[in-house]
Design a protein around this motif. Sequence first.
Motif, PDB file in Angstrom:
ATOM      1  N   ASN A  68       0.802  -1.222   0.000  1.00  0.00           N
ATOM      2  CA  ASN A  68       0.000   0.000   0.000  1.00  0.00           C
ATOM      3  C   ASN A  68       0.838   1.277   0.000  1.00  0.00           C
ATOM      4  OD1 ASN A  68      -2.739  -1.076   0.029  1.00  0.00           O
ATOM      5  ND2 ASN A  68      -2.208  -1.904   2.034  1.00  0.00           N
ATOM      6  N   LEU A  69       2.106   1.166  -0.364  1.00  0.00           N
ATOM      7  CA  LEU A  69       2.935   2.366  -0.497  1.00  0.00           C
ATOM      8  C   LEU A  69       2.464   3.203  -1.681  1.00  0.00           C
ATOM      9  CD1 LEU A  69       6.577   1.057   0.095  1.00  0.00           C
ATOM     10  CD2 LEU A  69       5.224   2.495   1.625  1.00  0.00           C
ATOM     11  N   ARG A  70       2.589   4.509  -1.535  1.00  0.00           N
ATOM     12  CA  ARG A  70       2.226   5.426  -2.615  1.00  0.00           C
ATOM     13  C   ARG A  70       3.469   5.792  -3.436  1.00  0.00           C
ATOM     14  NH1 ARG A  70      -3.498   6.621  -2.915  1.00  0.00           N
ATOM     15  NH2 ARG A  70      -4.342   6.269  -0.821  1.00  0.00           N
ATOM     16  N   ALA A  71       3.220   6.416  -4.569  1.00  0.00           N
ATOM     17  CA  ALA A  71       4.320   6.753  -5.471  1.00  0.00           C
ATOM     18  C   ALA A  71       5.258   7.801  -4.887  1.00  0.00           C
ATOM     19  CB  ALA A  71       3.761   7.236  -6.807  1.00  0.00           C
ATOM     20  N   ASN A  72       4.803   8.552  -3.902  1.00  0.00           N
ATOM     21  CA  ASN A  72       5.651   9.585  -3.293  1.00  0.00           C
ATOM     22  C   ASN A  72       6.250   9.111  -1.970  1.00  0.00           C
ATOM     23  OD1 ASN A  72       3.267   9.533  -1.850  1.00  0.00           O
ATOM     24  ND2 ASN A  72       3.174  11.753  -1.537  1.00  0.00           N
ATOM     25  N   CYS A  73       6.453   7.800  -1.832  1.00  0.00           N
ATOM     26  CA  CYS A  73       6.877   7.236  -0.542  1.00  0.00           C
ATOM     27  C   CYS A  73       8.365   7.419  -0.249  1.00  0.00           C
ATOM     28  CB  CYS A  73       6.536   5.743  -0.488  1.00  0.00           C
ATOM     29  SG  CYS A  73       7.449   4.741  -1.687  1.00  0.00           S
ATOM     30  N   LEU A  74       9.173   7.650  -1.276  1.00  0.00           N
ATOM     31  CA  LEU A  74      10.629   7.695  -1.067  1.00  0.00           C
ATOM     32  C   LEU A  74      11.061   9.058  -0.537  1.00  0.00           C
ATOM     33  CD1 LEU A  74      13.152   5.821  -1.591  1.00  0.00           C
ATOM     34  CD2 LEU A  74      13.523   7.204  -3.637  1.00  0.00           C
ATOM     35  N   ARG A  75      11.815   9.038   0.552  1.00  0.00           N
ATOM     36  CA  ARG A  75      12.349  10.269   1.141  1.00  0.00           C
ATOM     37  C   ARG A  75      13.856  10.120   1.354  1.00  0.00           C
ATOM     38  NH1 ARG A  75       8.502  13.485   3.756  1.00  0.00           N
ATOM     39  NH2 ARG A  75       6.544  13.312   2.602  1.00  0.00           N
ATOM     40  N   ILE A  76      14.575  11.197   1.139  1.00  0.00           N
ATOM     41  CA  ILE A  76      16.010  11.233   1.442  1.00  0.00           C
ATOM     42  C   ILE A  76      16.224  12.308   2.498  1.00  0.00           C
ATOM     43  CG2 ILE A  76      18.343  11.491   0.545  1.00  0.00           C
ATOM     44  CD1 ILE A  76      16.900   9.185  -0.726  1.00  0.00           C
ATOM     45  N   GLU A  77      16.745  11.917   3.660  1.00  0.00           N
ATOM     46  CA  GLU A  77      17.041  12.881   4.715  1.00  0.00           C
ATOM     47  C   GLU A  77      18.547  12.922   4.941  1.00  0.00           C
ATOM     48  OE1 GLU A  77      14.844  12.879   8.232  1.00  0.00           O
ATOM     49  OE2 GLU A  77      12.882  12.787   7.246  1.00  0.00           O
ATOM     50  N   THR A  78      19.026  14.087   5.294  1.00  0.00           N
ATOM     51  CA  THR A  78      20.458  14.266   5.534  1.00  0.00           C
ATOM     52  C   THR A  78      20.710  14.432   7.021  1.00  0.00           C
ATOM     53  OG1 THR A  78      20.730  15.323   3.375  1.00  0.00           O
ATOM     54  CG2 THR A  78      22.489  15.636   4.988  1.00  0.00           C
ATOM     55  N   PRO A 132      -4.802  14.974 -15.221  1.00  0.00           N
ATOM     56  CA  PRO A 132      -3.465  14.645 -14.706  1.00  0.00           C
ATOM     57  C   PRO A 132      -3.555  13.838 -13.410  1.00  0.00           C
ATOM     58  CG  PRO A 132      -3.621  16.963 -15.318  1.00  0.00           C
ATOM     59  CD  PRO A 132      -5.014  16.410 -15.366  1.00  0.00           C
ATOM     60  N   ILE A 133      -2.611  12.946 -13.224  1.00  0.00           N
ATOM     61  CA  ILE A 133      -2.617  12.068 -12.054  1.00  0.00           C
ATOM     62  C   ILE A 133      -1.553  12.534 -11.069  1.00  0.00           C
ATOM     63  CG2 ILE A 133      -2.337   9.688 -11.267  1.00  0.00           C
ATOM     64  CD1 ILE A 133      -3.025   8.899 -14.213  1.00  0.00           C
ATOM     65  N   GLU A 134      -1.959  12.738  -9.828  1.00  0.00           N
ATOM     66  CA  GLU A 134      -1.032  13.166  -8.785  1.00  0.00           C
ATOM     67  C   GLU A 134      -0.340  11.950  -8.165  1.00  0.00           C
ATOM     68  OE1 GLU A 134      -0.263  16.236  -8.054  1.00  0.00           O
ATOM     69  OE2 GLU A 134      -1.684  17.011  -9.535  1.00  0.00           O
ATOM     70  N   PRO A 135       0.956  12.079  -7.800  1.00  0.00           N
ATOM     71  CA  PRO A 135       1.672  10.956  -7.176  1.00  0.00           C
ATOM     72  C   PRO A 135       1.001  10.444  -5.908  1.00  0.00           C
ATOM     73  CG  PRO A 135       3.210  12.671  -7.839  1.00  0.00           C
ATOM     74  CD  PRO A 135       1.830  13.231  -8.033  1.00  0.00           C
ATOM     75  N   THR A 136       0.334  11.346  -5.176  1.00  0.00           N
ATOM     76  CA  THR A 136      -0.318  10.920  -3.936  1.00  0.00           C
ATOM     77  C   THR A 136      -1.499   9.993  -4.208  1.00  0.00           C
ATOM     78  OG1 THR A 136      -1.626  12.960  -4.008  1.00  0.00           O
ATOM     79  CG2 THR A 136       0.357  12.965  -2.632  1.00  0.00           C
ATOM     80  N   GLU A 137      -1.983   9.981  -5.446  1.00  0.00           N
ATOM     81  CA  GLU A 137      -3.109   9.123  -5.798  1.00  0.00           C
ATOM     82  C   GLU A 137      -2.656   7.729  -6.218  1.00  0.00           C
ATOM     83  OE1 GLU A 137      -6.243  11.043  -8.262  1.00  0.00           O
ATOM     84  OE2 GLU A 137      -4.777  12.660  -8.433  1.00  0.00           O
ATOM     85  N   LEU A 138      -1.399   7.603  -6.587  1.00  0.00           N
ATOM     86  CA  LEU A 138      -0.912   6.348  -7.154  1.00  0.00           C
ATOM     87  C   LEU A 138      -0.394   5.396  -6.081  1.00  0.00           C
ATOM     88  CD1 LEU A 138       1.142   7.541 -10.258  1.00  0.00           C
ATOM     89  CD2 LEU A 138      -1.104   6.457 -10.263  1.00  0.00           C
TER      90      LEU A 138
END
Length: 475
Positions: free
Chosen positions: A122-132, A191-197
Motif C-alpha cells: 500500500n505504499l504510494r508513489a511519493n513514498c521515497l524520502r532522502i534525509e540528511t 493529470p494524475i497526482e503521485p499521492t493518488e498512485l
Amino acid sequence: MHECLDDFLLHQKQIEACFRFCLHAYQHNRLTTQSDHRFSAVAPFQWPADGSNGRYSGRLFYGPFAETATRFGIAELLERWTEPSGATLSIRALSRYLTNVTRAGLAYLLNFSLMRVEECWNLRANCLRIETDPRFGEITLLRGRTTKTASDSDTFWVTSPSAKIAVEAMTAIATLRAEGSAFEPSTTPRPIEPTELYLVSCANEPWIAARKTMSTAIRPSIISYLSAFGNSSTIFDPEQLRITPRDLELARLVNPMLPEEFAVGEIWPLAWHQLRRTGAVNMQASGLVSDASLQFQLKHITRAMSFYYGQNFSRLRLEEKAHTLYVRTMYETLGRELQLLVTDRFISPHGEKRKAEIVRLILPSDMEKMTQLAKKGAAVYRPIILGVCSSREPCPYGGIDSIAHCGGGDIAGEVRPCPDVLYDRDRLGLVHELEQALDNRLSIATAGSPLKASLEAQKRSAENYRHVINQATPI
C-alpha cells in the motif's frame, strides 16, 4: 530482481512509448467502432480474418504485436522476462511484463526495509524520502502506514539507497496503468497526482479482456510469494529454488519438525514474511543493530519509538556528550572482550595455528587499537553457547539456536567443527547443563525422527567441545 529493475529503467522510454502507442491505437479503434464493442473488433494488433483493412471503417491494424514491440525495441526484453522461448509475443505480454517488474520491485523493497507485505503493498508513489543527517549523511526512507502492532498512518522505514530503483520503476508502471485504467476514448484523462498512485496497481489496460469488471477503488489482493516467483516465474530460475538434500539437512537441524511439504526436489515454500524475518535475523546476528533500532524498523511498537530511536530517525536522541560517551564505552567494552581472545581461555578445535589466524589483528597491550578494530568491524566477538564466533558473516547454520554445526556434530562419524569458532573454557558448566537437557529430550524423542537427529547432532557437538577442553593444557 535488481537486474529486472535495471532492465526496465534502461528501456523505460521505449516501454512508455510503446504502451502509449498501444493505448492510442485502442482508443482510435474504439472511437471508430462505437456500435461494435467486441474485444476482437477494436484490437489493432492483428490482420483481420475477413481480409478487411479498415479503409471504410476507419480502424487501424498493425499486424501481430511482435512487430510493434520490435519497432519500439522491446521485443527481446519482453521475451526475456515474460515468455518461454519460441512463444508468440502478444500484447498481453506487455501487461505481464509490467506486472513482473512490479512484483520484483515489491520483493526488492521488502528485502531492504523489513516491512510487512501489506505495508509495502500500500505504499504510494511519493513514498521515497532522502534525509540528511550530520553524522550519517544521506538516509533513504520509505514513508507509509502501519496498522498491525503499531497503528500509525504516517511512519517511516529506513532502507537501502538502492530502493530508489524499485520505487522509480514501480512509479513509472503505476503511472502507465493509471492512464490505462482511465482509458475512455471520448474524454481527455485528467493529470494524475503521485499521492493518488499506489506502487502496486491492477493490470487494467484496454487489451485486458476482464477490465470492465474491475473497480479502481478496490485494491488488488496480495498474492503469495510462490505465486509471484514460483515455477512459472521468469525472475528466478526455478531450479535454484528447489530443495537440495543438503538444504533439507540443514533446515532440519534448525527446525526438526518441518512439515512434509519440505522435500528434496520441491520448490522452497517461501513466503513474503520470510524476507522480513531474514532481514531481522541478519541484523541481530551482525551485532551492529541495537534491539531498539530493530524494534523500530519492525514496527513492533508505537510512534513514540521514533523519539527513542533518533532525531530524524537516524540516531539516539541523547544529549550530545552522553551519546558520544555511550558509543565510546560500547566499543571499549567490545575491545576488552577482543583482548581476551588471545588468552588461554579460548581454544580453537583446529589447533593453535587456526587460533593464531583468528586473533592475528588483536594486540592485548593496545586498548586503543582494539577499540578501533571493534568500530571498524575488523575483528568480531559474537558470543555463542560453546564460546565465540569470529565470522563476520551471518551464520546459515543456526549458530544461536543450535550448536550442531559449531562443534562439528552435524555429520555423524566426522568431527568437523566450524573453522570460525573459539571454544571458551568458562562455558564448560553451561555446556554440561545443555548436555543434560539434550539427554532428557533424547529419551523421549521418536526413533528415526528429524527431532532426534537434530538432538543427536547437538549432543555430538557438545561432546566434541568437552573433549577439546579436557585435552587442552590446564590454565
